[in-house]
Design a protein around this motif. Structure first.
Motif: not given
Length: 134
Positions: A13-30
């Motif tokens: 069995r592999g252990e996984r952490t809970e999903p963590e949001r690292v970017l939230s609807a972030q705008t990345i410029d051109a």
């Protein structure tokens, strides 16, 4: 008894952490990037899910690239990371939203994950999540 057959079942069995949001609807410029660093001590991989919403006039998509470091200071160069194939491109369609999940092996203690907007004229809106895997 000679010729007998034994079967042993092993469950891993592999252990996984809970999903963590690292970017939230972030705008990345051109022609720009956003990044986060994963401290992978004790883990073998990070699973990164990236969701990108492209401008209706955009002509290029998003690249997810990863760079390794033993000390959180000296990371692989972008050129060497790309030469090693340490990137994945999301599919692209102007005005669409695309999502991709990427398995990144953790070869070093630190891994910098970069979300790169390949479009030279239009921004992109990005969300990202990470899950560490033992």
């Amino acid at each position: 008894m000679l010729g007998s057959r034994f079967t042993t079942q092993i469950t891993v069995r592999g252990e996984r952490t809970e999903p963590e949001r690292v970017l939230s609807a972030q705008t990345i410029d051109a022609a720009s990037a956003s990044e986060f660093t994963v401290r992978g001590e004790g883990y073998s991989a990070v699973i990164v899910t990236v969701r990108a919403t492209y401008d209706a006039s955009a002509t290029s998509g998003v690249r997810v690239r990863w760079l390794y470091s033993p000390d959180n200071t000296n990371f692989d160069s972008v050129e060497d990371a790309e030469d090693a194939g340490n990137y994945e491109n999301l599919t692209f369609s102007a005005g669409a939203t695309r999502q991709r999940t990427i398995l990144i092996p953790l070869y070093q203690k630190y891994t910098k994950v970069q979300i790169v907007n390949l479009d030279s004229s239009y921004a992109v809106k990005v969300s990202a999540w990470k899950v560490l895997f033992r």
